[in-house]
Design a protein around this motif. Structure first.
Motif, PDB file in Angstrom:
ATOM      1  N   SER A  23       0.798  -1.233   0.000  1.00 10.36           N
ATOM      2  CA  SER A  23       0.000   0.000   0.000  1.00 10.36           C
ATOM      3  C   SER A  23       0.828   1.281   0.000  1.00 10.36           C
ATOM      4  CB  SER A  23      -0.995   0.045   1.168  1.00 10.36           C
ATOM      5  OG  SER A  23      -1.944  -0.980   1.027  1.00 10.36           O
ATOM      6  N   ASP A  24       2.163   1.182   0.032  1.00 12.50           N
ATOM      7  CA  ASP A  24       2.981   2.390  -0.107  1.00 12.50           C
ATOM      8  C   ASP A  24       2.775   2.955  -1.506  1.00 12.50           C
ATOM      9  OD1 ASP A  24       4.112   2.488   2.410  1.00 12.50           O
ATOM     10  OD2 ASP A  24       5.969   1.490   1.814  1.00 12.50           O
ATOM     11  N   GLY A  25       2.868   4.277  -1.612  1.00 16.26           N
ATOM     12  CA  GLY A  25       2.645   4.944  -2.882  1.00 16.26           C
ATOM     13  C   GLY A  25       3.913   5.454  -3.520  1.00 16.26           C
ATOM     14  N   VAL A  26       3.913   5.449  -4.846  1.00 16.58           N
ATOM     15  CA  VAL A  26       4.975   6.078  -5.627  1.00 16.58           C
ATOM     16  C   VAL A  26       4.298   7.031  -6.612  1.00 16.58           C
ATOM     17  CG1 VAL A  26       5.110   4.114  -7.250  1.00 16.58           C
ATOM     18  CG2 VAL A  26       6.987   5.773  -7.135  1.00 16.58           C
ATOM     19  N   VAL A  27       4.766   8.272  -6.620  1.00 13.89           N
ATOM     20  CA  VAL A  27       4.253   9.279  -7.535  1.00 13.89           C
ATOM     21  C   VAL A  27       5.209   9.391  -8.706  1.00 13.89           C
ATOM     22  CG1 VAL A  27       3.703  11.725  -7.855  1.00 13.89           C
ATOM     23  CG2 VAL A  27       3.137  10.585  -5.690  1.00 13.89           C
ATOM     24  N   LEU A  28       4.674   9.282  -9.900  1.00 16.67           N
ATOM     25  CA  LEU A  28       5.430   9.533 -11.123  1.00 16.67           C
ATOM     26  C   LEU A  28       4.871  10.843 -11.663  1.00 16.67           C
ATOM     27  CD1 LEU A  28       5.353   5.935 -12.608  1.00 16.67           C
ATOM     28  CD2 LEU A  28       7.008   6.946 -11.026  1.00 16.67           C
ATOM     29  N   ALA A  29       5.697  11.877 -11.638  1.00 20.84           N
ATOM     30  CA  ALA A  29       5.204  13.234 -11.852  1.00 20.84           C
ATOM     31  C   ALA A  29       5.845  13.902 -13.059  1.00 20.84           C
ATOM     32  CB  ALA A  29       5.480  14.071 -10.600  1.00 20.84           C
ATOM     33  N   ASP A  30       5.124  14.869 -13.601  1.00 22.64           N
ATOM     34  CA  ASP A  30       5.667  15.646 -14.705  1.00 22.64           C
ATOM     35  C   ASP A  30       6.711  16.640 -14.198  1.00 22.64           C
ATOM     36  OD1 ASP A  30       4.281  18.027 -13.815  1.00 22.64           O
ATOM     37  OD2 ASP A  30       2.501  17.420 -14.936  1.00 22.64           O
ATOM     38  N   ALA A  31       7.355  17.321 -15.130  1.00 24.56           N
ATOM     39  CA  ALA A  31       8.454  18.232 -14.794  1.00 24.56           C
ATOM     40  C   ALA A  31       7.996  19.464 -14.020  1.00 24.56           C
ATOM     41  CB  ALA A  31       9.163  18.672 -16.079  1.00 24.56           C
ATOM     42  N   HIS A  32       6.697  19.741 -14.007  1.00 26.14           N
ATOM     43  CA  HIS A  32       6.160  20.907 -13.317  1.00 26.14           C
ATOM     44  C   HIS A  32       5.842  20.630 -11.847  1.00 26.14           C
ATOM     45  CE1 HIS A  32       5.629  22.160 -17.465  1.00 26.14           C
ATOM     46  NE2 HIS A  32       4.913  21.079 -17.665  1.00 26.14           N
ATOM     47  N   PHE A  33       5.853  19.384 -11.454  1.00 29.03           N
ATOM     48  CA  PHE A  33       5.391  18.961 -10.135  1.00 29.03           C
ATOM     49  C   PHE A  33       6.360  19.400  -9.035  1.00 29.03           C
ATOM     50  CE2 PHE A  33       4.491  15.899  -6.754  1.00 29.03           C
ATOM     51  CZ  PHE A  33       3.110  15.892  -6.765  1.00 29.03           C
ATOM     52  N   PRO A  34       5.849  19.881  -7.888  1.00 28.19           N
ATOM     53  CA  PRO A  34       6.721  20.306  -6.786  1.00 28.19           C
ATOM     54  C   PRO A  34       7.275  19.117  -5.976  1.00 28.19           C
ATOM     55  CG  PRO A  34       4.427  20.613  -6.174  1.00 28.19           C
ATOM     56  CD  PRO A  34       4.425  20.139  -7.596  1.00 28.19           C
ATOM     57  N   TYR A 121      -0.555  17.878 -16.072  1.00 30.45           N
ATOM     58  CA  TYR A 121      -1.412  16.852 -15.482  1.00 30.45           C
ATOM     59  C   TYR A 121      -0.957  15.434 -15.821  1.00 30.45           C
ATOM     60  CZ  TYR A 121      -4.354  20.729 -14.194  1.00 30.45           C
ATOM     61  OH  TYR A 121      -4.818  21.908 -13.653  1.00 30.45           O
ATOM     62  N   ALA A 122       0.330  15.274 -16.112  1.00 31.14           N
ATOM     63  CA  ALA A 122       0.893  13.940 -16.372  1.00 31.14           C
ATOM     64  C   ALA A 122       1.466  13.402 -15.064  1.00 31.14           C
ATOM     65  CB  ALA A 122       1.957  14.011 -17.455  1.00 31.14           C
ATOM     66  N   ASN A 123       0.604  13.297 -14.053  1.00 27.60           N
ATOM     67  CA  ASN A 123       1.007  12.874 -12.706  1.00 27.60           C
ATOM     68  C   ASN A 123       0.173  11.681 -12.296  1.00 27.60           C
ATOM     69  OD1 ASN A 123       2.740  15.271 -12.222  1.00 27.60           O
ATOM     70  ND2 ASN A 123       0.796  16.330 -12.359  1.00 27.60           N
ATOM     71  N   ALA A 124       0.840  10.630 -11.824  1.00 28.49           N
ATOM     72  CA  ALA A 124       0.154   9.412 -11.412  1.00 28.49           C
ATOM     73  C   ALA A 124       0.701   8.941 -10.072  1.00 28.49           C
ATOM     74  CB  ALA A 124       0.337   8.323 -12.462  1.00 28.49           C
ATOM     75  N   LEU A 125      -0.172   8.448  -9.231  1.00 23.93           N
ATOM     76  CA  LEU A 125       0.236   7.848  -7.960  1.00 23.93           C
ATOM     77  C   LEU A 125      -0.208   6.388  -7.982  1.00 23.93           C
ATOM     78  CD1 LEU A 125      -0.151   9.343  -4.430  1.00 23.93           C
ATOM     79  CD2 LEU A 125      -0.566   6.946  -4.851  1.00 23.93           C
ATOM     80  N   LEU A 126       0.772   5.498  -7.841  1.00 22.69           N
ATOM     81  CA  LEU A 126       0.512   4.057  -7.797  1.00 22.69           C
ATOM     82  C   LEU A 126       0.695   3.554  -6.388  1.00 22.69           C
ATOM     83  CD1 LEU A 126       2.796   3.030 -10.791  1.00 22.69           C
ATOM     84  CD2 LEU A 126       0.323   3.246 -10.853  1.00 22.69           C
ATOM     85  N   ARG A 127      -0.119   2.588  -5.985  1.00 23.16           N
ATOM     86  CA  ARG A 127       0.042   1.952  -4.683  1.00 23.16           C
ATOM     87  C   ARG A 127       0.495   0.511  -4.892  1.00 23.16           C
ATOM     88  NH1 ARG A 127      -3.912   5.379  -4.527  1.00 23.16           N
ATOM     89  NH2 ARG A 127      -3.826   7.070  -3.034  1.00 23.16           N
TER      90      ARG A 127
END
Length: 132
Positions: A23-34, A121-127
């Motif tokens: 259940s840990d999450g990993v965020v794969l984020a675009d270049a604009h993401f903080p 908006y090319a941001n995804a969080l996977l669990r």
């Protein structure tokens, strides 16, 4: 180089994915993401697009039960074209979160990976699910 490991999966990224628990999450984020502001642990992969990295991560990361995938959605309900690519790469039905709700979820994630993706908006969080 390792046999059978997708070439986008660097040693540091693989080590973080391995250290994640159920259940840990990993965020794969675009270049604009903080990423540095929100992430407890961060990696930067500037030459990679988010959908491509998501497809690579899915070769080694099983998904948790629902919600296994969160996507950042713009206000107003329109769906960015990149979302279709993210859904295909993940192989999962997404839950859409508004920008600030996604930021809150990202702050709780085990890892944030900022890519070189320039589409918004090319941001995804996977669990992470259970490896069987």
């Amino acid at each position: 180089m390792l046999s059978g490991i997708h070439p986008l999966l660097s040693g540091p990224l693989l080590a973080h994915l391995d250290a994640m628990g159920h259940s840990d999450g990993v965020v794969l984020a675009d270049a604009h993401f903080p990423a540095e502001n929100l992430g407890r642990r961060t990696l930067v992969l500037p030459g990679v697009g988010t959908p491509e990295l998501l497809a690579a991560v899915r070769t080694v990361l099983p998904l948790d039960d629902e919600p296994a995938l969160d996507l950042m959605a713009p206000d107003g309900g329109s769906t960015p074209p990149v979302h279709e690519e993210l859904v295909v790469a993940a192989g999962a039905t997404p839950r859409l979160l508004g920008r600030f709700e996604f930021y809150d979820a990202a702050a709780e994630a085990f890892l944030v990976v900022r890519t070189g993706e320039t589409r918004v908006y090319a941001n995804a969080l996977l669990r992470k699910g259970v490896v069987t």
